[in-house]
Design an enzyme around this catalytic site. Structure first.
Site, mmCIF file in Angstrom:
data_model
loop_
_atom_site.group_PDB
_atom_site.id
_atom_site.type_symbol
_atom_site.label_atom_id
_atom_site.label_comp_id
_atom_site.label_asym_id
_atom_site.label_seq_id
_atom_site.Cartn_x
_atom_site.Cartn_y
_atom_site.Cartn_z
ATOM 1 N N ASP A 109 1.046 -1.378 -0.227
ATOM 2 C CA ASP A 109 0.126 0.103 -0.173
ATOM 3 C C ASP A 109 1.021 1.173 -0.364
ATOM 4 O O ASP A 109 1.462 1.540 0.936
ATOM 5 C CB ASP A 109 -1.176 -0.393 1.340
ATOM 6 N N HIS A 127 -10.015 -5.437 -3.743
ATOM 7 C CA HIS A 127 -8.734 -5.647 -2.714
ATOM 8 C C HIS A 127 -8.761 -6.201 -1.190
ATOM 9 O O HIS A 127 -9.539 -5.273 -0.797
ATOM 10 C CB HIS A 127 -7.494 -3.911 -2.621
HETATM 11 P P1 5GP Z 1 -9.678 1.397 0.395
HETATM 12 O O1 5GP Z 1 -9.985 2.634 0.563
HETATM 13 O O2 5GP Z 1 -10.573 0.953 -1.007
HETATM 14 O O3 5GP Z 1 -10.228 -0.069 1.007
HETATM 15 O O4 5GP Z 1 -8.385 1.435 0.057
HETATM 16 C C1 5GP Z 1 -7.718 1.760 -0.848
HETATM 17 C C2 5GP Z 1 -6.410 1.886 -0.767
HETATM 18 O O5 5GP Z 1 -5.265 1.318 -1.789
HETATM 19 C C3 5GP Z 1 -5.737 2.976 0.353
HETATM 20 O O6 5GP Z 1 -5.491 2.302 1.707
HETATM 21 C C4 5GP Z 1 -4.574 3.648 -0.407
HETATM 22 O O7 5GP Z 1 -3.703 4.158 0.694
HETATM 23 C C5 5GP Z 1 -4.528 2.790 -1.132
HETATM 24 N N1 5GP Z 1 -3.814 3.279 -2.243
HETATM 25 C C6 5GP Z 1 -4.668 4.450 -3.865
HETATM 26 N N2 5GP Z 1 -3.209 4.797 -4.475
HETATM 27 C C7 5GP Z 1 -2.393 3.636 -4.427
HETATM 28 C C8 5GP Z 1 -1.391 4.167 -5.593
HETATM 29 O O8 5GP Z 1 -1.322 3.834 -6.511
HETATM 30 N N3 5GP Z 1 -0.667 2.414 -5.644
HETATM 31 C C9 5GP Z 1 -0.830 1.826 -4.599
HETATM 32 N N4 5GP Z 1 0.105 0.862 -4.165
HETATM 33 N N5 5GP Z 1 -2.076 1.976 -3.370
HETATM 34 C C10 5GP Z 1 -2.724 2.813 -3.454
#
Ligand code: 5GP
Ligand code: ZN
Length: 119
Positions: A31, A101
């Site tokens: 992340d 994810h």
């Molecule tokens: P959600 O809130 O959708 O469950 O989590 C999305 C996750 O994706 C977050 O923890 C955020 O830090 C991560 N994230 C967002 N953009 C990117 C990116 O460009 N690369 C990576 N490796 N992680 C990302």
């Protein structure tokens, strides 16, 4: 999907990511904004919006995501002390990226499951 989806673009190699494990059907990468000493995202390469859509549409692929998560947990040394595997889903779940994810979190005690009780 594809060009509109951030994680499809990571799968396509259009956006860099620190990949820790790859299989024919899944990808695991760190992340960008880790919330624990180990914070890895595990995705199916094929686009599904969320875990419900994935589990109902392709249960075998959902199992692949779990198997890759377990393999990464082992690689990262998390099996002894434990870890958390989490799918934020939809608005109430706080999902921000709509390509399913699993968050694999570990490396320290993670505290309560929710920041504050809601019940
Ligand atoms: P959600 O809130 O959708 O469950 O989590 C999305 C996750 O994706 C977050 O923890 C955020 O830090 C991560 N994230 C967002 N953009 C990117 C990116 O460009 N690369 C990576 N490796 N992680 C990302
Ligand atoms: Zn996608």
């Amino acid at each position: 999907m594809g060009s509109d989806c951030l994680f499809c673009r990571i799968v396509a190699g259009e956006i860099p990511a620190t990949v820790v494990r790859e299989t024919d059907t899944t990808l695991a990468f760190r992340d960008i904004d880790p919330k624990a000493p180990v914070h890895v995202l595990v995705i199916p390469k094929e686009h599904y919006a969320d875990v419900a859509t994935l589990a109902q549409g392709d249960p075998a692929l959902a199992a692949d995501v779990l198997a890759t998560s377990a393999a990464v947990a082992e690689d990262e040394g998390l099996l002894g002390d434990g870890f958390r595997l989490m799918f934020n889903t939809g608005v109430y779940g706080g999902q921000e990226v709509f390509h399913v994810h699993a968050h694999l979190l570990g490396g320290a005690p993670l505290g309560p499951m929710l920041a504050r009780g809601l019940a």
